[in-house]
Design a protein around this motif. Structure first.
Motif, PDB file in Angstrom:
ATOM      1  N   ASN A  52      -2.123   6.150  -5.845  1.00  0.00           N
ATOM      2  CA  ASN A  52      -1.599   6.007  -4.489  1.00  0.00           C
ATOM      3  C   ASN A  52      -2.884   5.746  -3.607  1.00  0.00           C
ATOM      4  OD1 ASN A  52      -2.500   8.447  -4.410  1.00  0.00           O
ATOM      5  ND2 ASN A  52      -1.510   9.253  -2.836  1.00  0.00           N
TER       6      ASN A  52
ATOM      7  N   GLU B 206       2.979   9.681  -2.363  1.00  0.00           N
ATOM      8  CA  GLU B 206       3.595  10.075  -3.399  1.00  0.00           C
ATOM      9  C   GLU B 206       4.593  11.052  -3.255  1.00  0.00           C
ATOM     10  OE1 GLU B 206       0.630   9.354  -7.242  1.00  0.00           O
ATOM     11  OE2 GLU B 206       0.538  11.279  -6.131  1.00  0.00           O
TER      12      GLU B 206
ATOM     13  N   SER C 277       0.725  -1.069   0.198  1.00  0.00           N
ATOM     14  CA  SER C 277      -0.207  -0.052   0.013  1.00  0.00           C
ATOM     15  C   SER C 277       0.950   1.060   0.074  1.00  0.00           C
ATOM     16  CB  SER C 277      -0.951  -0.089   1.254  1.00  0.00           C
ATOM     17  OG  SER C 277      -1.743  -1.200   1.202  1.00  0.00           O
ATOM     18  N   LEU C 278       1.233   1.602  -1.162  1.00  0.00           N
ATOM     19  CA  LEU C 278       2.387   2.633  -1.424  1.00  0.00           C
ATOM     20  C   LEU C 278       1.330   4.049  -1.300  1.00  0.00           C
ATOM     21  CD1 LEU C 278       4.616   1.046  -3.818  1.00  0.00           C
ATOM     22  CD2 LEU C 278       4.925   1.376  -1.419  1.00  0.00           C
ATOM     23  N   GLY C 279       0.802   4.560  -0.301  1.00  0.00           N
ATOM     24  CA  GLY C 279      -0.121   5.748  -0.176  1.00  0.00           C
ATOM     25  C   GLY C 279       0.568   6.696  -0.189  1.00  0.00           C
TER      26      GLY C 279
ATOM     27  N   SER D 182      -6.541   3.030  -2.539  1.00  0.00           N
ATOM     28  CA  SER D 182      -6.681   1.450  -2.510  1.00  0.00           C
ATOM     29  C   SER D 182      -7.786   0.908  -3.569  1.00  0.00           C
ATOM     30  CB  SER D 182      -7.335   1.336  -1.180  1.00  0.00           C
ATOM     31  OG  SER D 182      -8.633   2.022  -0.877  1.00  0.00           O
TER      32      SER D 182
ATOM     33  N   ASN E 265       3.211  -2.977  -9.976  1.00  0.00           N
ATOM     34  CA  ASN E 265       3.127  -2.913  -8.734  1.00  0.00           C
ATOM     35  C   ASN E 265       3.928  -3.804  -7.885  1.00  0.00           C
ATOM     36  OD1 ASN E 265       1.475  -5.158  -8.654  1.00  0.00           O
ATOM     37  ND2 ASN E 265      -0.391  -4.082  -8.521  1.00  0.00           N
TER      38      ASN E 265
ATOM     39  N   TYR F 146      -2.588   1.218  -6.164  1.00  0.00           N
ATOM     40  CA  TYR F 146      -0.964   1.174  -5.623  1.00  0.00           C
ATOM     41  C   TYR F 146      -0.038   0.694  -6.836  1.00  0.00           C
ATOM     42  CZ  TYR F 146      -3.127   1.720  -1.087  1.00  0.00           C
ATOM     43  OH  TYR F 146      -4.228   2.142  -0.134  1.00  0.00           O
ATOM     44  N   SER F 147      -0.293   1.305  -8.130  1.00  0.00           N
ATOM     45  CA  SER F 147       0.090   0.940  -9.112  1.00  0.00           C
ATOM     46  C   SER F 147       0.604   2.143  -9.986  1.00  0.00           C
ATOM     47  CB  SER F 147      -0.694  -0.001 -10.050  1.00  0.00           C
ATOM     48  OG  SER F 147      -0.995  -1.166  -9.425  1.00  0.00           O
TER      49      SER F 147
END
Length: 179
Positions: free
Chosen positions: A67, A57, A53-55, A69, A149, A82-83
């Motif tokens: 960023n 930026e 979960s790279l939330g 869900s 991702n 998260y892609s």
């Protein structure tokens, strides 16, 4: 300054030059480009491959990183959670780093393109604690539907944590060469 003058004189790198033609090959913007990181601990269940979960930026030049869900449309491209889905076809440099609990587990960090594995970092840790995974590669992207991702899997019987912040868990990418 005329080309013949440049050829006939030595050049002082501090000089300024006024060109009257088209200058090509003098640099690149390396765009689109992004860097995103995990913002809080992410618990990963055993034997379950999970998208990280790279939330947050750190940068997103070109607006090509999702960023959130859920799936969103970015630059006309349906982009999963998260892609990174760049809208420029070409070769991209992609890097990942993941720092996780590894107590007695076999662990794998994946880089996935359109859901398919294109790279990984793996190890078995019998001594406990936490360990980092790293991966960097050059990836061809079509600029119209491809996405990337980062995912994690482990075989520990209980959940393990992925640690947050840019120094621990992050992914970056930039255009190296457009098609």
């Amino acid at each position: 300054m005329a080309i013949d003058k440049i050829q006939s004189e030595s050049i002082n790198l501090a000089d300024n030059f006024a060109f009257t033609g088209t200058v090509t090959g003098a640099g690149s913007t390396f765009s689109p480009r992004f860097q995103a990181h995990l913002t809080s601990n992410q618990s990963i269940s055993g034997s379950t491959e999970t998208v990280i979960s790279l939330g947050d930026e750190d940068l997103d030049v070109g607006g090509c990183f999702n960023n959130t869900s859920g799936t969103v449309t970015l630059n006309g491209i349906s982009t999963p959670a998260y892609s990174f889905a760049p809208n420029v076809a070409g070769l991209y440099v992609i890097g990942t780093k993941l720092f996780a609990q590894t107590s007695g587990a076999y662990t794998i960090m994946y880089l996935k393109k359109n859901g398919n594995n294109i790279g990984e970092s793996q190890f078995h840790n019998d001594i406990g604690g936490a360990r980092p995974h790293y991966f960097t590669n050059i990836v061809s992207m079509n600029g119209s539907s491809d996405y990337l991702n980062m995912r994690y899997w482990h075989n520990n019987g209980s959940a393990l944590n992925i640690y947050p912040n840019v120094e621990n868990t992050m992914m970056f990418g930039y255009l190296l060469k457009a098609d």
